[in-house]
Design an enzyme around this catalytic site. Sequence first.
Site, PDB file in Angstrom:
ATOM      1  NE  ARG A   1      -3.173  -2.341   0.404  1.00 37.62           N
ATOM      2  CZ  ARG A   1      -3.006  -3.553  -0.444  1.00 37.62           C
ATOM      3  NH1 ARG A   1      -2.223  -3.652  -0.754  1.00 37.62           N
ATOM      4  NH2 ARG A   1      -3.930  -4.508   0.496  1.00 37.62           N
TER       5      ARG A   1
ATOM      6  CB  SER B   1      -8.289  -1.434   4.742  1.00 36.72           C
ATOM      7  OG  SER B   1      -8.899  -2.818   4.372  1.00 36.72           O
TER       8      SER B   1
ATOM      9  CD  GLU C   1      -5.723   0.304   2.606  1.00 34.01           C
ATOM     10  OE1 GLU C   1      -4.941  -0.927   3.341  1.00 34.01           O
ATOM     11  OE2 GLU C   1      -6.508   0.244   1.560  1.00 34.01           O
TER      12      GLU C   1
END
Length: 346
Positions: free
Chosen positions: A171, A245, A342
Amino acid sequence: MPIAKSAPCVREHVSMLAFNTFGIDVSARYFVEINHLQEYIDLVQEGKYAHIKHLFLGGGSNLLLTQDVDALVVKVQIMGIEVLDEDAEHIWVKAGAGVLWHDFVCYAVDHQWAGIENMSLIPGTVGAAPMQNIGAYGVEIKDTFDHLDALNLSTLQVERFDAARCTFGYRESYFKHAGKGKYLISSVCFRLNKQASPQTSYGAIQSVLSDKGIITPSIRDVANAVIEIRQSKLPDPKEIGNSGSFFKNPTISAEDAKRLIVEYPGIPHYPVEGSSDIKFPAGWLIEQAGWKGYRSGDAGVHAKQALVLVNYGHAQGSEIKTLSEQIKKSILDKFGVNLETEVNIL
Ligand SMILES: Cc1cc2nc3c(=O)[nH]c(=O)nc-3n(C[C@H](O)[C@H](O)[C@H](O)COP(=O)(O)OP(=O)(O)OC[C@H]3O[C@@H](n4cnc5c(N)ncnc54)[C@H](O)[C@@H]3O)c2cc1C
């Protein structure tokens, strides 16, 4: 007679409600949609919006807006899918930044080009995908990424980035760090496979396929399995606002990991490729800390997936941010683990 080129229309004080999947109703100072890179270059050269920050927007599915956006929001709508090259094994396919990621996956699956089917149904656009090296079910875009083209905002020149220059991680990419705010990604080219070698070992893919009696799955079977799993566990942003998420799965040194595994014998954990570090599912930690299904006003933690923070209707971005901070603190207090977000918080 030549037809006069129409400049993109910049609007003022535009509601962002329809432009972010969290469903946060803040307003953008200025807002413009661009269909071609040149439209943006012309706008910059005109100089009228040089005094204000420019925020590039795809599908708004990785954003938490906590206040009015004092910026020129540039909704990137550069479209088009084009085959650049092919050989016996691979095909190089370029997509405009504004193409919806899932539409691109469907296009590849329809043409039997393999490699991105495990990432079916990830919301957002192709242009935003490299920002955080999107991934799901054991596959990340770095696995099939060939290059991207991006406008350098200082020079107004288009630069080409190969995978090494993007420095992809979990990520992560160059565009979230040294390159942050410096480039507009205009297109991304993938090297897809003509021969399928489906990845079915991750998550519930294998059991969904087995339930259907599928022994040798096609890439469409895998895509359909992923879609089914995602629809059963993740809230649809059209019904409940969310950004997927909210936190990254934390990666911990082997030594600290040992302490956690001894203290919590059932704790799930995974090795990190090329490192002695261990990865833990943030959703498990959050659930164990008692947050799953928690709700305060319209801000909450999803009842089926503790990693997903949700807006049940009229939550303010700041309320969701406060909730995320409370969760972070509780995970630090209980497990000694620091969660990283995130989602991009603005
Ligand atoms: C229900 C749900 C499930 C999700 N599941 C996953 C998942 O499985 N895996 C995963 O990795 N992610 C997942 N996400 C997160 C999200 O889908 C991805 O991060 C996606 O790539 C965001 O795309 P976007 O177009 O919506 O980006 P936006 O939210 O519009 O933008 C994200 C960031 O990228 C920047 N940006 C956008 N476009 C450009 C451009 N063209 N040039 C330069 N900068 C740009 C923005 O300024 C911002 O900083 C999920 C989100 C939701 C809502």
